[in-house]
Design an enzyme around this catalytic site. Structure first.
Site, mmCIF file in Angstrom:
data_model
loop_
_atom_site.group_PDB
_atom_site.id
_atom_site.type_symbol
_atom_site.label_atom_id
_atom_site.label_comp_id
_atom_site.label_asym_id
_atom_site.label_seq_id
_atom_site.Cartn_x
_atom_site.Cartn_y
_atom_site.Cartn_z
ATOM 1 C CG ASP A 192 -2.230 0.764 0.964
ATOM 2 O OD1 ASP A 192 -2.329 1.441 -0.082
ATOM 3 O OD2 ASP A 192 -3.138 0.697 1.806
ATOM 4 C CG HIS A 340 -9.211 -0.992 -4.509
ATOM 5 N ND1 HIS A 340 -10.283 -0.270 -4.035
ATOM 6 C CD2 HIS A 340 -8.125 -0.533 -3.810
ATOM 7 C CE1 HIS A 340 -9.864 0.576 -3.097
ATOM 8 N NE2 HIS A 340 -8.554 0.443 -2.958
HETATM 9 FE FE1 N7H Z 1 -7.401 1.473 -1.477
HETATM 10 N N1 N7H Z 1 -6.042 -3.135 -1.097
HETATM 11 O O1 N7H Z 1 -5.248 -3.748 -0.458
HETATM 12 O O2 N7H Z 1 -6.724 -3.690 -1.941
HETATM 13 N N2 N7H Z 1 -5.770 0.457 -2.101
HETATM 14 N N3 N7H Z 1 -7.794 0.015 -0.112
HETATM 15 N N4 N7H Z 1 -8.954 2.597 -0.710
HETATM 16 N N5 N7H Z 1 -6.934 3.007 -2.689
HETATM 17 C C1 N7H Z 1 -4.832 0.916 -2.987
HETATM 18 O O3 N7H Z 1 -1.566 2.508 -5.053
HETATM 19 C C2 N7H Z 1 -7.194 -1.228 -0.022
HETATM 20 C C3 N7H Z 1 -9.752 2.269 0.332
HETATM 21 C C4 N7H Z 1 -7.673 4.175 -2.868
HETATM 22 O O4 N7H Z 1 -4.098 6.091 -7.656
HETATM 23 C C5 N7H Z 1 -3.839 -0.094 -3.222
HETATM 24 O O5 N7H Z 1 -0.993 2.899 -2.987
HETATM 25 C C6 N7H Z 1 -7.776 -1.941 1.095
HETATM 26 C C7 N7H Z 1 -10.818 3.237 0.484
HETATM 27 C C8 N7H Z 1 -7.017 5.035 -3.829
HETATM 28 O O6 N7H Z 1 -4.077 4.146 -8.639
HETATM 29 C C9 N7H Z 1 -4.188 -1.186 -2.458
HETATM 30 C C10 N7H Z 1 -8.711 -1.099 1.663
HETATM 31 C C11 N7H Z 1 -10.617 4.167 -0.519
HETATM 32 C C12 N7H Z 1 -5.867 4.354 -4.225
HETATM 33 C C13 N7H Z 1 -5.415 -0.850 -1.762
HETATM 34 C C14 N7H Z 1 -8.720 0.116 0.892
HETATM 35 C C15 N7H Z 1 -9.429 3.755 -1.241
HETATM 36 C C16 N7H Z 1 -5.844 3.097 -3.492
HETATM 37 C C17 N7H Z 1 -2.638 0.001 -4.156
HETATM 38 C C18 N7H Z 1 -9.611 -1.313 2.844
HETATM 39 C C19 N7H Z 1 -11.428 5.393 -0.871
HETATM 40 C C20 N7H Z 1 -4.849 4.840 -5.251
HETATM 41 C C21 N7H Z 1 -1.475 0.690 -3.535
HETATM 42 C C22 N7H Z 1 -9.425 -2.194 3.773
HETATM 43 C C23 N7H Z 1 -12.717 5.425 -0.885
HETATM 44 C C24 N7H Z 1 -5.249 4.336 -6.634
HETATM 45 C C25 N7H Z 1 -1.330 2.143 -3.899
HETATM 46 C C26 N7H Z 1 -4.394 4.909 -7.744
HETATM 47 C C27 N7H Z 1 -4.846 2.158 -3.615
HETATM 48 C C28 N7H Z 1 -6.195 -1.691 -0.940
HETATM 49 C C29 N7H Z 1 -9.570 1.173 1.153
HETATM 50 C C30 N7H Z 1 -8.875 4.469 -2.282
HETATM 51 C C31 N7H Z 1 -3.372 -2.471 -2.414
HETATM 52 C C32 N7H Z 1 -7.460 -3.343 1.578
HETATM 53 C C33 N7H Z 1 -11.919 3.228 1.534
HETATM 54 C C34 N7H Z 1 -7.502 6.399 -4.301
#
Ligand code: N7H
Length: 489
Positions: A192, A340
């Site tokens: 992340d 996602h």
């Molecule tokens: Fe997410 N995951 O492990 O699947 N997220 N996220 N997220 N997320 C991102 O690029 C995860 C949540 C965003 O610019 C990565 O840094 C999990 C909420 C946004 O390409 C991974 C949870 C919201 C991005 C995960 C969770 C977001 C992002 C890739 C909850 C907003 C950037 C790593 C438990 C509503 C996307 C990275 C881009 C990236 C995961 C929550 C949003 C691995 C497990 C609630 C904007």
């Protein structure tokens, strides 16, 4: 006014903006202390006297970041035991401080994360399923960041002592980076903290003449008014020229920001079991299926650039690991539309256009919580997940838009057609954070790849929710001078 000026970019008041907002407090552990004010008059005096001087500004966070980067070049680990301290207030807290006739802030903030209207709009679980402490009134939160849980616990007690009985602790939770090889990963095992917006006036371009509108390659520079009040915002028609400065609800709101907090419980053994069973059914590996749900491999390598297998070298290369769009993958051969990261930041794939997509960005600053999965834990026994935190200037246009219009909306991204046909595609829900309305089952299109081409139709039904909201709050993070004057006099 002090600031850092870059080309025609705005000068940011680095000494005014709290440090978690744009840079992020340096955190291996972070204590979230949710409190209620019990003696407003004395609380104000003690905040002024004992707390404000300890709050971490953006300038401090930036200096620490640079020191940590230097040290990482030598032996990988920062040596300092830095205390990071920030403070935010809910709408109830703002009313405690400024009285019932105070200026009204962002509409969503004023409504609150726990309002029935917000819960319905986001398909959140009803409040009776949240942590019971959140049924009490919460006025504010201290974010206390540091090198380890003992450290943040110690400083949490110290801050409470310094406020000498003027607050009642309602709920606290420590978040912590995961141990060993999982360091930097969230609980499903994915890296992340890779993709964050760059900030005009703060983030340096790594290629100033070739790509002046990007920080690192692929990292769009965003006008700071998207995250901090009182600065130019994005222009939805043109990503380069600034949009208007949103009117301030009160002069002291300048340099403030809105924080969205969500305690998201992750059902890790359940997720793994589901992925294993579905991967077998589709004849692909569990790792490939999980990665197609996320849009990146566990290492962080993006599916769009590495559609077949994980690529740790690509993931570690900051010049390449975020340098991509989706225009080159119009038929979701490499990365499903519902993945996602493709849902929450559609990049050049947004039907509204790239410039408009940049008006829905957030700065994420969360941290995992809870213990590692124990051997033999085939069903979640102990709570673990993500203390999700993000910052923005409009909760409605940023966090809520992402959750409701992208992640929970099976029709987004719209306008896609099947290869060689005019049949429209319904991409489905974000399999990680998407929430269906009551009675509806989540699904996503094309979990099995068609890479590099192909026309095998597949769909994934997800009757279970692997990420569950267990508490939420909206907080205003005032500037340091607002805390010193308007809000505490
Ligand atoms: Fe997410 N995951 O492990 O699947 N997220 N996220 N997220 N997320 C991102 O690029 C995860 C949540 C965003 O610019 C990565 O840094 C999990 C909420 C946004 O390409 C991974 C949870 C919201 C991005 C995960 C969770 C977001 C992002 C890739 C909850 C907003 C950037 C790593 C438990 C509503 C996307 C990275 C881009 C990236 C995961 C929550 C949003 C691995 C497990 C609630 C904007």
């Amino acid at each position: 006014m002090t600031g850092l000026v870059q080309r025609n970019n705005p000068a940011l008041d680095l000494d005014e903006i709290q440090g978690d907002v744009l840079i992020g407090l340096q955190k291996h552990a972070e204590l979230f202390l949710f409190f209620r004010i019990t003696d407003v008059r004395r609380f104000k005096i003690l905040v002024r006297r004992a707390v404000i001087g300890q709050l971490t500004s953006t300038r401090q966070a930036l200096q620490r970041e640079r020191i940590a980067e230097q040290q990482a070049r030598f032996d990988g680990r920062p040596k300092q035991a830095w205390l990071g301290l920030n403070l935010g207030f809910t709408t109830d807290g703002m009313t405690q401080l400024s009285g019932p006739n105070r200026a009204r802030l962002d509409r969503s903030f004023e409504l609150g994360a726990d309002h029935a209207e917000t819960i319905a709009a986001l398909n959140d679980p009803p409040k009776v399923h949240w942590r019971p402490e959140f049924s009490e009134r919460i006025d504010g939160v201290f974010l206390i960041a540091g090198p380890d849980p003992q450290f943040v616990d110690y400083y949490g007690k110290r801050v409470s002592d310094q406020l000498g009985g003027t607050i009642k602790l309602v709920y606290s939770q420590i978040g912590q980076v995961r141990p060993g090889s999982q360091r930097g990963n969230e609980h499903f095992g994915f890296r992340d903290g890779i993709s964050q917006p760059g900030i005009r006036g703060l983030t340096r371009s790594s290629r100033p003449s070739a790509a002046p509108d990007q920080g690192m390659p692929g990292q769009d520079l965003i006008w700071p008014g998207e995250f901090v009040l009182g600065y130019p915002t994005q222009n939805p028609k043109d990503p380069r020229t600034p949009g208007p400065i949103m009117p301030l609800p009160a002069p002291w709101a300048r340099n403030g920001s809105y924080m969205v907090f969500r305690r998201l419980k992750q059902y890790v053994p359940e997720f793994r079991r589901f992925v294993a069973a579905e991967a077998a059914r589709h004849g692909i590996s569990s790792e490939l299926l999980a990665s197609r749900m996320v849009g990146r491999w566990p290492s962080g390598a993006p599916m769009v650039l590495a559609p077949r297998e994980d690529n740790a070298r690509l993931a570690e290369d900051w010049r390449r690991n975020n340098d991509f769009g989706y225009a080159g993958d119009p038929l979701q051969h490499a990365c499903p539309y519902a993945a996602h990261i493709r849902k929450v930041n559609p990049r050049d794939d947004d039907p509204e256009g790239k410039a408009a997509a940049l008006t829905h960005r957030i700065i994420r600053a969360g941290i995992p919580f809870g213990p590692e999965v124990m051997p033999g834990e085939t069903k979640t026994i102990q709570s673990r997940g993500l203390m999700f935190v993000c910052y923005q200037a409009s909760i409605e246009r940023q966090f809520e838009f992402i959750q409701a219009q992208f992640a929970n909306n099976p029709g987004f991204v719209s306008g896609k057609k099947r290869p060689g046909s005019r049949e429209p595609v319904t991409p489905g829900f974000d399999p990680i954070i998407g929430q269906a309305s009551p009675g509806m089952t989540r699904f996503m299109d094309e979990p099995a790849p068609n890479y590099p081409y192909g026309n095998r139709r597949s769909a994934l039904e997800m009757p279970e929710q692997f990420v569950e909201l267990t508490a939420a709050g909206y907080f205003f993070m005032p500037s340091l001078s607002a805390l010193r004057s308007a809000l505490t006099h």
